[in-house]
Every structure is written in C-alpha cells, then in structure tokens.
Write an enzyme that holds these catalytic residues in place. Structure first.
Site, PDB file in Angstrom:
ATOM      1  N   HIS A  77       0.820  -1.210   0.000  1.00  0.00           N
ATOM      2  CA  HIS A  77       0.000   0.000   0.000  1.00  0.00           C
ATOM      3  C   HIS A  77       0.856   1.263   0.000  1.00  0.00           C
ATOM      4  CE1 HIS A  77       0.633  -0.464   4.442  1.00  0.00           C
ATOM      5  NE2 HIS A  77       0.839   0.832   4.324  1.00  0.00           N
ATOM      6  N   HIS A 126       0.131   5.513   9.305  1.00  0.00           N
ATOM      7  CA  HIS A 126       0.310   6.671   8.416  1.00  0.00           C
ATOM      8  C   HIS A 126      -0.961   6.760   7.593  1.00  0.00           C
ATOM      9  CE1 HIS A 126       1.463   9.147   5.093  1.00  0.00           C
ATOM     10  NE2 HIS A 126       1.720   8.152   4.279  1.00  0.00           N
ATOM     11  N   TYR A 149       1.526  15.295   2.174  1.00  0.00           N
ATOM     12  CA  TYR A 149       1.887  15.293   0.754  1.00  0.00           C
ATOM     13  C   TYR A 149       0.633  15.088  -0.076  1.00  0.00           C
ATOM     14  CZ  TYR A 149       1.591  10.166   1.096  1.00  0.00           C
ATOM     15  OH  TYR A 149       1.157   8.875   1.295  1.00  0.00           O
ATOM     16  N   TRP A 180      11.903   1.846   4.177  1.00  0.00           N
ATOM     17  CA  TRP A 180      10.809   2.356   3.355  1.00  0.00           C
ATOM     18  C   TRP A 180      11.095   2.085   1.887  1.00  0.00           C
ATOM     19  CZ3 TRP A 180       8.646   7.575   5.695  1.00  0.00           C
ATOM     20  CH2 TRP A 180       8.305   7.338   7.036  1.00  0.00           C
ATOM     21  N   TYR A 217      45.784   3.159  22.085  1.00  0.00           N
ATOM     22  CA  TYR A 217      44.686   3.663  21.246  1.00  0.00           C
ATOM     23  C   TYR A 217      44.717   2.870  19.953  1.00  0.00           C
ATOM     24  CZ  TYR A 217      42.149   6.230  17.745  1.00  0.00           C
ATOM     25  OH  TYR A 217      41.289   6.537  16.731  1.00  0.00           O
ATOM     26  N   ASP A 220      36.864   2.822  17.034  1.00  0.00           N
ATOM     27  CA  ASP A 220      38.137   3.245  17.616  1.00  0.00           C
ATOM     28  C   ASP A 220      37.937   3.386  19.114  1.00  0.00           C
ATOM     29  OD1 ASP A 220      36.769   5.788  17.677  1.00  0.00           O
ATOM     30  OD2 ASP A 220      38.728   6.766  17.786  1.00  0.00           O
ATOM     31  N   GLU A 248      42.188  10.623  33.063  1.00  0.00           N
ATOM     32  CA  GLU A 248      40.886  10.013  33.270  1.00  0.00           C
ATOM     33  C   GLU A 248      40.992   9.231  34.567  1.00  0.00           C
ATOM     34  OE1 GLU A 248      39.964   9.303  28.488  1.00  0.00           O
ATOM     35  OE2 GLU A 248      40.156   7.577  29.843  1.00  0.00           O
TER      36      GLU A 248
END
Length: 853
Positions: free
Chosen positions: A64, A242, A273, A372, A548, A561, A663
C-alpha cells in the site's frame, strides 16, 4: 494486481519445502525480494524466500506504499541508499520521473529549504528554489497565496515497488538459486546455544515443515520484532499508522492520461503530501496523533478487511489534514469524494534510523527492517554485501546497525515513547544538535545531583545524561570575552559558555563528567591473541600501558576506535564512548573464543569516570594523592592505581582535549566522594566543571581528533584518517591485508582541518556551520569528489577558541589536502571561504607538548 488489497496468483512455487537452505529470507516485500535478487547476483545458491501471504502482494507495507522518492536527505546514509534505490528502480524499468516540490508556508520552513539545497548539493542532486509563482507554473492547481516558496527536485520519481520486487525475485529463480514459499507462515526459529560463544540460528519452523538454515534475514517490516523474539533476539521498532486517502475522480488529473502527470507536492508545514494517482489525488499525512500498533495486534490475512497493514480509517484523525489539503490544492479537490482511505502501517524505530545487520543476540540472524520503499533496493544491496563480504561496500551502515541499541533502548516502553515523539517530526525541521524530550534520565553519573546543582545543561548519549555546559560558568563568558552567535538556528542547543569553559581549561583546570564511558574488562589465558586479532595496534604491551587503536572491517575500513588499558598480564580494560558502546560490545563478544579462554565483563554500571585536565591538573591532584604525577613518574599513555583522598581509583594519563591530565576511574559507589574531593581541592586552583561541549567538540577539534561515526567511517582507511602508525604489527588481525594494501597504494583523500575565513553572509549576519554534511567546494564553486567517488563534506564543526577560528573537519582529495589551499563551504545555500589549516595534524599545540607537560 490492484494497487490496494491482495490476491493470489498462479505460477507460485508449490514444491515441497527444501530440507535445507543457505539463507532464508522472511518477508517478500521490496526488501526481501530485492535481497534474494542481490544475493543470487553475488553467487549465493540454495536461497529461500518465505512469506505468509500470497505473491506478488503478500499484505505488507510495500503493497500500500505511496511509491514516490524524494532523494534529498540530510542524513548521508539514507541519501546514499535512496539514490542507489532510485538507480535500481530505473534499471528495472519501474521508475517514472515526475519531479517534486516541497512547499513552505513559513519563514522557518524557507530557511529549512536553504538547508535542503545544501544537502542536495552535497549528494550531487539537482535542485532549485522556486517562488510561489514558479511553483504554480509547475503545478497550476496549487494555491500560491498560502505559500512562500518551494524546493524543486526534477529527479523525484514514482516507482512500482511490487513489480520491482517481482523482477528481482524472478531473476533469482531464473538462476536456479531460489525457492519461494508464499502462503507459508513462520511459526518458530530454532537456535543452538553453545556453552561458550553466542547463540546461532539453526532452523526455520513453518506450517509446511522445518528447514535447516545457515543464516536467516528478517525482512518482514512491521512483524519483524515478533519474528526476532522467536529466536530470543530483538529488532527495536513499532508499527505505526500513516493515514492516506485518495480523492477522486478528478477530471483534470484524468485528462493527463498518466498515473502521475504533475510534480508531487509535499506541504511540509502541515506534514502532508499530495500525489496524483491516475485520476485521483492521494493525500498522506504525518500530522495526526501518533497511532502505534503492537505487532501481535495486526490482523491476520483472514481477518483483515483489505490487507493486514491496511487498517480501518479513522476519519476524525484525518479531518484537519483534509482541510489543509483542500486549501493548498485550491479548487482541485472541490466536490471530490474520498474513494479510498486507510490507516496504513509502516515501521518506526526509536532513533528514526533503519535497523540493519546481524542481531546482537543471535549469530547469523539478520535484520533488514524499518526500510521504506524509497530505500528498499539500496538497503537490499547493502545487506547482501554485508552477508557476503563481512561489511557493506555501498556505504557505512554505522547509523542503522541494529547492534547500536543499549538494552533499555530495546524495550517496548522506550521504543514507543521515542516513536510517539518523532512521528510528527517526519516532515519536521529537526536541528542536527536537537535533543530528545522523552525517555530521559535512564543513566546518570553518581554525582549527577552535584552537576545539576551547578546548572548543567544535559544532552543525552544513548540514555546517558551528560553535562554539555554549566550555567554556573556564565561569568567566564565575560572574563574571556566570548562572543555569542547572532543567528537563532546556530545558537540552538549551544551556548557561549562552552567556548569560555574551553579557555578556562586551557588556562587553569577543568573537570569533566565522563561516566557515560562504556567500560569492558577482558581477561583470561587467551586474552592477548584475542585482542591482537581484533585491533590494528599492538596490545601486547607492558602492564600499565594504554593503547589507542582503530578496529577495521574485513576490507580495511574503520568500524570503531577506542582505548585499551593493560591492567595485568591476563587482564585488559576496553574503554569506548556511549554512542558506540553497545555496538562495540557486540563486536567483542561476537569474537570471543569458543573454548572459553577469554572472559568478557561489562563494567560500565560499576564504574564512573572523571576527567581532570589543564595546566594545573597535576598540581591540583597532587594535593589529594600521594601518587607522583610528573611526566617522569607517570608518563603519558600509562595507567596506575592510586588513592585519591581515600578513594581507590585507576588513573590513566591521556587527553582528548590536548592538555595534561587524567581520566580517573572509580567504583560507582565512590563517585560522589571522588567528585567532592576533587572539587574541594580544586577551589584553590579555580577548577571548574566543564561540559562535553569542550571535551567532545572544541578541545578535540583543535587537536584534530576524529570522532567515530562522524569523521571515522568504514568508507575511509586509517591511512586516510591520519591514524596509520610507522609499522604494522606482525599479528594477523581483521582487515590486515586490506590495510597493508591501503598503505601501499596511498590515500585517495586525507582528513583535514579547515578554518573559516569569513562568517558574515549576504545578510551580514555571521553564520556557523553545524557540521551536518555541508559540502566543501572549490573557490569557483565546483563540487569536490575524490578518485573513489567520495564527496568532500564537513564531518565535524565547532569553534577553536584557543586559535580564534571556527574549525571544520573534512576529507579532501590529495590535490586539495595541502595546507593553505583556499576552498569554500556551502552552508544554508550560501558559500563561505575556508582555508586548509592542517592535514592529519593539530591546529593547536601541533607538537603535542602540553599533554606531556
């Protein structure tokens, strides 16, 4: 086949179900049909497509759908999938270009149309701004008196999604690669659960028998959560209504002799629309109240009046929208009755994005949901590539990866609250920094009450409340002479306090609430080879060192990362951000050895983190700990256990803001005590709490540090992102061969820092790009695309208060990636001059001496 409703057809495969399939795709809508077609093209055989309804329209949302495509989107991933889908529809012969106009009734919407012009330019889409008279010239029945202008896209098109799916399905059948079982309901999914490792899909149970499978893709739209639950998995979405209605017949439309003879109109300010459908005008609305439906409440095929996803129309919800439609359509709809109306079901997710990829809970069980029609074929190609190559080649699905959701985001309560909030924003004006209003306060630092009392403005990070700036620091704005941003749009969800906090941290010391960090401990006899296989940089470093490292896709793109600390010979701590925490956790769990030699523990709820940075950070902390904090005693990049005013803590000397500091991790019950100790000691140093606006934007941008999901994506390699080390470790790791090849070939683009040379636009008002994919252009206005077809665009943006320049990060082709190169950035459809200031380097303290001071 009629446009609405379903019926059976001859020619469907009626053979007995196969005993086994390589991949079973559940759902024969646009995604499922196109997916089996793409899998067959990639060489897969013994495929199975299952749907409980009859073909070609089994009763899902595809049947639809309004079937039109407006290609422009501010989100790059959605834009790329839409453009690819439009290309495929055209190749299948089911794409009709009709053009489309988004009209504005308000000045705010006209400003948004400038932003849409900018995004269209970024993706290479031809568009044009129209006056009301020009809109009427293209669509003569539009009432030009109620609009201020329009955004015209010639390539807007209508498609036949059912026919497209049929072609793709039949191509797979013609190759002998596919068995189709329609009118066949899936009643269960069988899963194997080994003592170590993840559960894995094993079989699909149907009303016609049980079929052994290697993999399953759930592509059944609004029913997807119910299917996933059969395997103990989650696909976070909800079916939602909708409303749409066809008014006709209308003589003017009948006279065109076409399904669509005029451009489609999107009346954006009324969230509606209007689209010609043969001799009728279809009016669709996103303005009515959110009407959410549970998957188990969707009627069966037998009980449905039309189809299961075409629910009874509630006229009272539609009445205001019908009045708006009659006003903007002028006299066109006068006397035209409603001849078809439906509460059509579609899928909504709690963060608006699709839900794609291998599920978090069950290996080889895939989601291809909340897609969609406009993205369907492109998404099908992306999933097929993901299954085949280990990660998609079309574009990075970072934003739609189903594993991105934390556990609380997978609950029905969270899903429904967020979907209620954003349904009416489908055609809304949504700022890139806009914050959610619903489902807040799920996760808070233990010292949240302390930061709230200081006037913290909280922004959310996947459920975590993070201070973005503090009202208590308003005095710093005057102290440092920080300027405001004059344009209201540029000021949204921002404050000049951020820049003032930044300068204070650079001059003295700042405290940052980092409790949203996601912390995982991995341990056991197999932990070193386990980590070495997953990471680019070497983890087998001495105890007390940090690493790191990027994580790579099999083809060498960046998929993550993070930082890893070695706490003992057989124990490491992984620290990543809130936005990628759930996704990274699934990745690490997915690769745990099957022999149980590595233990994984999510420590995030048990730990909290405070960052302390600035020239006086060491002096401040030295007053409350006996641990020596000099660079010699506590080198940058190392981790040590410490007692801070009686609180046991782990300190990591590292910096994301380019200043000396640490930290500091402690157990959550100790969090308030630690915060108070640092705050009390900090008064002698005028230490201030500073928000994530400094930590996540201004500080990192001055250092050129890249952010995962924005500056770091699978479409770029560590070589291009400036993350390549001098040598590559010997251990085999995921993506190693591709990474070596990228190093040998050299980069096609490099991540650069650009500075804005001028902020004032034509109106004279200074503007500040938000970092929402604004295109980088040459000084003569040409779009910049590298040798691999990747456009240059702003990936991050923010002020660099210490250098007095507004900073942009963007990948530039090698010929442009040269310091001093003069370019332009397009923002709100206006060009502003910029200059390349640094290539894979920092504009502030490029020698990186301050963090090691």
């Amino acid at each position: 086949m009629t446009r609405h409703g379903i019926r059976d057809v001859a020619g469907t495969d009626r053979r007995a179900p196969p005993a086994r399939a390589t991949i079973a795709v559940i759902g024969a809508g646009i995604v499922g049909n196109c997916l089996v077609g793409h899998l067959a093209e990639l060489g897969w055989t013994d495929l199975l497509l299952i749907d409980k309804g009859p073909l070609p329209n089994p009763g899902g949302s595809t049947g639809h759908a309004s079937n039109f495509i407006f290609p422009t989107d501010h989100n790059r991933e959605i834009a790329m999938l839409t453009l690819e889908s439009q290309r495929q529809y055209a190749a299948l012969g089911v794409n009709i270009r009709c053009g489309g106009i988004e009209v504005a009734r308000t000045e705010a919407r006209m400003e948004e149309l400038l932003r849409r012009m900018t995004s269209a330019r970024a993706w290479g889409i031809e568009t044009e701004l129209l006056t009301p008279a020009e809109v009427v010239a293209k669509v003569p029945f539009v009432n030009g008196e109620v609009i201020l202008g329009g955004f015209y896209t010639p390539s807007v098109s209508v498609v036949d999604s059912v026919r497209a799916g049929t072609i793709m399905r039949e191509r797979a059948q013609a190759k002998g690669a596919l068995t189709v079982l329609d009118n066949t309901e899936v009643t269960g999914l069988e899963v194997s659960r080994p003592p170590f490792g993840r559960a894995r899909i094993r079989a699909v149970v149907t009303g016609r028998g049980t079929i052994a499978v290697d993999q399953v893709v759930i592509a059944c739209g609004v029913w997807s959560p119910r299917l996933a639950a059969m395997a103990g998995a989650t696909i976070p979405l909800t079916p939602a209504v909708h409303q749409m209605a066809d008014l006709g017949p209308i003589d003017l439309l009948h006279g065109t002799g076409n399904e669509i003879g005029y451009p489609i109109v999107r009346d954006m300010d009324t969230f509606m629309y209007e689209r010609q459908s043969d001799d009728a005008m279809e009016v669709g609305s996103y303005a009515h109240r959110p009407i959410l439906v549970r998957p188990d409440d969707i009627p069966s095929l037998a009980a449905a009046e039309r189809s299961p996803t075409e629910m009874p129309f509630t006229a009272g919800d539609f009445a205001p929208q019908l009045a708006h439609a009659r006003r903007i359509m002028g006299t066109l709809l006068d006397g035209a009755p409603i001849r078809y109306a439906v509460n059509g079901l579609l899928s909504l997710t709690p963060d608006v994005q699709q839900v794609l990829g291998e599920t978090a809970e069950v290996e080889k069980l895939w989601s291809a949901a909340a897609v969609w029609v406009k993205e369907g074929p492109g998404t099908a190609r992306l999933i097929a590539e993901w299954i085949t190559h280990g990660y998609p080649r079309l574009c990075d699905p970072h934003g739609s990866d189903v594993t991105r959701f934390h556990p609380h985001e997978r609950t029905e309560h969270h899903i429904r609250q967020r979907c209620r909030e954003h349904f009416n924003k489908t055609y809304g004006i949504v700022h890139p920094r806009e914050q959610w209003a619903s489902a807040r306060g799920m996760n808070r630092a233990p010292f949240h009450d302390r930061t709230a009392a200081l006037g913290a403005e909280f922004h959310e990070a996947r459920g975590w409340e993070r201070p973005q700036w503090y009202a208590s620091n308003a005095d710093l704005v005057t102290r440092y002479g920080v300027a405001d941003r004059p344009h209201e749009w540029d000021r949204r969800w921002w404050s000049p306090i951020i820049d003032a906090e930044h300068l204070h941290l650079r001059e003295r010391v700042g405290l940052v609430d980092l409790s949203a960090f996601q912390v995982f401990d991995v341990s056991g006899p197999g932990v070193v080879p386990y980590l070495e296989r997953l990471t680019v940089n070497r983890c087998d470093r001495p105890v007390g060192r940090s690493i790191y490292t990027p994580l790579l896709t099999p083809e060498g793109g960046i998929r993550g990362d993070l930082t890893i600390q070695r706490l003992a010979e057989d124990r490491f701590r992984i620290v990543t951000g809130a936005f990628d925490g759930a996704r990274d956790e699934v990745w690490f769990r997915r690769h745990l050895p099957a022999d149980g030699t590595v233990h994984f523990e999510n420590r995030s709820p048990a730990l909290c983190t405070i960052g302390v940075w600035g020239p006086d950070a060491g002096a401040l902390l030295s007053t409350i700990t006996d641990t020596p904090l000099s660079q010699a005693a506590f080198p940058y990049g190392t981790v040590q256990e410490a007692i801070i005013d009686g609180v046991p803590a782990t300190m990591l000397r590292i910096s994301y803001v380019g200043e000396s500091g640490w930290e500091i991790y402690t157990r959550t019950p100790h969090g308030v005590r630690l915060w108070d100790a640092i705050r009390d000691a900090g008064r002698a140093f005028d230490a201030r709490p500073v928000g994530n606006g400094v930590y996540g934007t201004t500080g990192r941008l001055e250092k050129g540090y890249a952010l995962m999901g924005a500056d770091l994506t699978s479409e770029y390699s560590p070589v291009e992102a400036g993350l390549a080390r001098a040598r590559v470790k010997d251990a085999a790791f995921i993506g190693r061969m591709s990474y070596l090849r990228a190093r040998a070939e050299g980069p096609a683009a490099k991540l650069c820092t650009l500075t804005m040379d001028r902020h004032a636009g034509a109106s004279g008002v200074p503007r500040f790009p938000t970092g929402g994919n604004e295109p980088i252009l040459t000084r003569d206005g040409a779009r910049i695309v590298d040798a691999r077809g990747r456009e240059s665009r702003v990936t991050s943006a923010g002020m660099g208060p210490s250098v007095g320049k507004y900073l942009l990060l963007a990948y530039l082709p090698i010929e442009h990636a040269v310091a001093g190169t003069a370019l332009q950035v397009l923002y709100m459809n206006e060009c502003f001059p910029v200059t390349v200031a640094a290539v894979a380097a920092a504009v502030f303290d490029p020698g990186n001496t301050r963090p090691k001071a």
